[in-house]
Write a protein that holds these residues in place. Sequence first.
Motif, PDB file in Angstrom:
ATOM      1  N   GLY A  42       0.755  -1.247   0.000  1.00 16.29           N
ATOM      2  CA  GLY A  42       0.000   0.000   0.000  1.00 16.29           C
ATOM      3  C   GLY A  42       0.780   1.288   0.000  1.00 16.29           C
ATOM      4  O   GLY A  42       0.193   2.361   0.208  1.00 16.29           O
ATOM      5  N   GLY A  43       2.097   1.260  -0.240  1.00 17.77           N
ATOM      6  CA  GLY A  43       2.822   2.529  -0.219  1.00 17.77           C
ATOM      7  C   GLY A  43       4.300   2.348  -0.469  1.00 17.77           C
ATOM      8  O   GLY A  43       4.745   1.304  -0.952  1.00 17.77           O
ATOM      9  N   ASN A  44       5.075   3.386  -0.079  1.00 22.99           N
ATOM     10  CA  ASN A  44       6.503   3.333  -0.377  1.00 22.99           C
ATOM     11  C   ASN A  44       7.253   2.376   0.545  1.00 22.99           C
ATOM     12  O   ASN A  44       8.461   2.189   0.410  1.00 22.99           O
ATOM     13  CB  ASN A  44       7.127   4.728  -0.335  1.00 22.99           C
ATOM     14  CG  ASN A  44       7.244   5.294   1.063  1.00 22.99           C
ATOM     15  OD1 ASN A  44       6.618   4.808   1.997  1.00 22.99           O
ATOM     16  ND2 ASN A  44       8.037   6.340   1.213  1.00 22.99           N
ATOM     17  N   THR A  70      -6.243  -0.545  -2.179  1.00 25.61           N
ATOM     18  CA  THR A  70      -5.081   0.276  -1.819  1.00 25.61           C
ATOM     19  C   THR A  70      -3.892  -0.557  -1.362  1.00 25.61           C
ATOM     20  O   THR A  70      -2.743  -0.202  -1.636  1.00 25.61           O
ATOM     21  CB  THR A  70      -5.452   1.286  -0.708  1.00 25.61           C
ATOM     22  OG1 THR A  70      -6.000   0.572   0.410  1.00 25.61           O
ATOM     23  CG2 THR A  70      -6.472   2.292  -1.216  1.00 25.61           C
ATOM     24  N   ASP A  71      -4.148  -1.653  -0.632  1.00 28.01           N
ATOM     25  CA  ASP A  71      -3.046  -2.432  -0.068  1.00 28.01           C
ATOM     26  C   ASP A  71      -2.346  -3.307  -1.101  1.00 28.01           C
ATOM     27  O   ASP A  71      -1.394  -4.014  -0.770  1.00 28.01           O
ATOM     28  CB  ASP A  71      -3.525  -3.292   1.106  1.00 28.01           C
ATOM     29  CG  ASP A  71      -4.655  -4.243   0.737  1.00 28.01           C
ATOM     30  OD1 ASP A  71      -5.576  -3.812   0.033  1.00 28.01           O
ATOM     31  OD2 ASP A  71      -4.632  -5.412   1.178  1.00 28.01           O
ATOM     32  N   LEU A  73      -2.333  -1.902  -4.680  1.00 26.49           N
ATOM     33  CA  LEU A  73      -2.116  -1.022  -5.839  1.00 26.49           C
ATOM     34  C   LEU A  73      -1.118   0.102  -5.600  1.00 26.49           C
ATOM     35  O   LEU A  73      -0.269   0.371  -6.458  1.00 26.49           O
ATOM     36  CB  LEU A  73      -3.469  -0.429  -6.258  1.00 26.49           C
ATOM     37  CG  LEU A  73      -3.443   0.515  -7.447  1.00 26.49           C
ATOM     38  CD1 LEU A  73      -3.337  -0.264  -8.746  1.00 26.49           C
ATOM     39  CD2 LEU A  73      -4.719   1.379  -7.467  1.00 26.49           C
ATOM     40  N   LEU A  74      -1.221   0.788  -4.457  1.00 26.55           N
ATOM     41  CA  LEU A  74      -0.478   2.040  -4.305  1.00 26.55           C
ATOM     42  C   LEU A  74       1.030   1.844  -4.276  1.00 26.55           C
ATOM     43  O   LEU A  74       1.783   2.715  -4.724  1.00 26.55           O
ATOM     44  CB  LEU A  74      -0.945   2.783  -3.051  1.00 26.55           C
ATOM     45  CG  LEU A  74      -2.391   3.271  -3.100  1.00 26.55           C
ATOM     46  CD1 LEU A  74      -2.731   4.094  -1.864  1.00 26.55           C
ATOM     47  CD2 LEU A  74      -2.645   4.097  -4.358  1.00 26.55           C
ATOM     48  N   VAL A  77       2.717   2.253  -7.670  1.00 30.02           N
ATOM     49  CA  VAL A  77       3.092   3.601  -8.124  1.00 30.02           C
ATOM     50  C   VAL A  77       4.557   3.869  -7.796  1.00 30.02           C
ATOM     51  O   VAL A  77       5.309   4.429  -8.606  1.00 30.02           O
ATOM     52  CB  VAL A  77       2.189   4.663  -7.472  1.00 30.02           C
ATOM     53  CG1 VAL A  77       2.643   6.075  -7.859  1.00 30.02           C
ATOM     54  CG2 VAL A  77       0.728   4.438  -7.881  1.00 30.02           C
ATOM     55  N   TRP A  78       4.985   3.432  -6.610  1.00 27.80           N
ATOM     56  CA  TRP A  78       6.384   3.629  -6.221  1.00 27.80           C
ATOM     57  C   TRP A  78       7.320   2.736  -7.028  1.00 27.80           C
ATOM     58  O   TRP A  78       8.431   3.146  -7.372  1.00 27.80           O
ATOM     59  CB  TRP A  78       6.545   3.362  -4.722  1.00 27.80           C
ATOM     60  CG  TRP A  78       5.958   4.460  -3.912  1.00 27.80           C
ATOM     61  CD1 TRP A  78       4.694   4.535  -3.415  1.00 27.80           C
ATOM     62  CD2 TRP A  78       6.605   5.671  -3.536  1.00 27.80           C
ATOM     63  NE1 TRP A  78       4.506   5.713  -2.748  1.00 27.80           N
ATOM     64  CE2 TRP A  78       5.675   6.435  -2.804  1.00 27.80           C
ATOM     65  CE3 TRP A  78       7.876   6.186  -3.737  1.00 27.80           C
ATOM     66  CZ2 TRP A  78       5.978   7.683  -2.276  1.00 27.80           C
ATOM     67  CZ3 TRP A  78       8.193   7.428  -3.211  1.00 27.80           C
ATOM     68  CH2 TRP A  78       7.250   8.158  -2.494  1.00 27.80           C
ATOM     69  N   LEU A 102      -3.543   3.293 -12.512  1.00 28.30           N
ATOM     70  CA  LEU A 102      -2.098   3.505 -12.384  1.00 28.30           C
ATOM     71  C   LEU A 102      -1.605   4.568 -13.351  1.00 28.30           C
ATOM     72  O   LEU A 102      -0.801   5.438 -12.980  1.00 28.30           O
ATOM     73  CB  LEU A 102      -1.358   2.187 -12.630  1.00 28.30           C
ATOM     74  CG  LEU A 102      -1.439   1.158 -11.512  1.00 28.30           C
ATOM     75  CD1 LEU A 102      -0.849  -0.163 -11.968  1.00 28.30           C
ATOM     76  CD2 LEU A 102      -0.710   1.655 -10.260  1.00 28.30           C
ATOM     77  N   ILE A 105      -2.850   8.045 -12.070  1.00 27.30           N
ATOM     78  CA  ILE A 105      -2.113   8.498 -10.888  1.00 27.30           C
ATOM     79  C   ILE A 105      -0.705   8.936 -11.269  1.00 27.30           C
ATOM     80  O   ILE A 105      -0.236  10.005 -10.847  1.00 27.30           O
ATOM     81  CB  ILE A 105      -2.058   7.376  -9.830  1.00 27.30           C
ATOM     82  CG1 ILE A 105      -3.445   7.100  -9.268  1.00 27.30           C
ATOM     83  CG2 ILE A 105      -1.096   7.760  -8.696  1.00 27.30           C
ATOM     84  CD1 ILE A 105      -3.516   5.862  -8.391  1.00 27.30           C
ATOM     85  N   CYS A 106      -0.033   8.133 -12.074  1.00 26.63           N
ATOM     86  CA  CYS A 106       1.342   8.471 -12.452  1.00 26.63           C
ATOM     87  C   CYS A 106       1.410   9.762 -13.265  1.00 26.63           C
ATOM     88  O   CYS A 106       2.295  10.601 -13.051  1.00 26.63           O
ATOM     89  CB  CYS A 106       1.965   7.319 -13.240  1.00 26.63           C
ATOM     90  SG  CYS A 106       2.312   5.851 -12.231  1.00 26.63           S
TER      91      CYS A 106
END
Length: 269
Positions: A42-44, A70-71, A73-74, A77-78, A102, A105-106
């Motif tokens: 979910g993140g970086n 979210t957990d 996909l996000l 992005v990173w 994606l 967002i990018c």
Amino acid sequence: MNTGKNFITMLGTGNAHAMRCYNTCFTLCSSGGSVLMVDAGGGNGILNQMEKANLKFADFHDIFVTHAHTDHLLGVVWVIRMALEEKQRLRVWSHRKVLNLLTHICLQILPSKKAEKIGNLVTMHEIEDGDRFEVGDLRLQCFDIHSKKERQFGFTALLPNGQRFCCLGDEPYNPLCEHYAEGADWLMSEAFCLYEDRELFKPYEKHHSTVLDAARLAEKLHVRNLILYHTEDSTLDTRKERYTAEAKTAFGGQVWVPDDFERINIEKE
């Protein structure tokens, strides 16, 4: 990454609300050195998980994204951002909604000089139910899990040693997927919590399974190895022991309850 073995490395094993371990994502690696990342959390935090797992962007060029929660996909992005910064080719495999999200967002948040490389250095590859594709010597077929919440895809992978690996996604099994899962050498199944803890964690209200449910399914499908993941994280100290014990009450094969960064060799016995 070429170790001469087929294996998965769990970059994360927790569900969407996990705080003591990372959200579920992993890499599937072949004996020939092919690497597929599956989801990215979910993140970086995915960057920290990759560093601890000694996984570099030069090691892989393909990521399979199961769905748009979210957990899962996000973190992608990173992964895309860092692939662009390091000028590494990346192919993203998923269904249309995920790819559209994606891309949007990018394009909206990445620096324009990086975002303009979407479609060139980083390419989006739409998949449909039953589609086949290859990642090096990994032969994959994806399938719609027929989710009741968010469209989601699982996949099977035929490894160079002939082992068949099946990932069911993070929701309860739908019998429409039987063709893909039955008789698999390795089955990855979500197990939100122990059946005995169902009143505490409410898995059925969240449209998830318990360990016992996953074990009964694995026995019914005649699989040989069961990997349990996407769990609650409040019992990490006892998770491996207790989850394994409950699973073995209903499943006669090998049970795996991995921790973050654990590697499981996908080899013949």
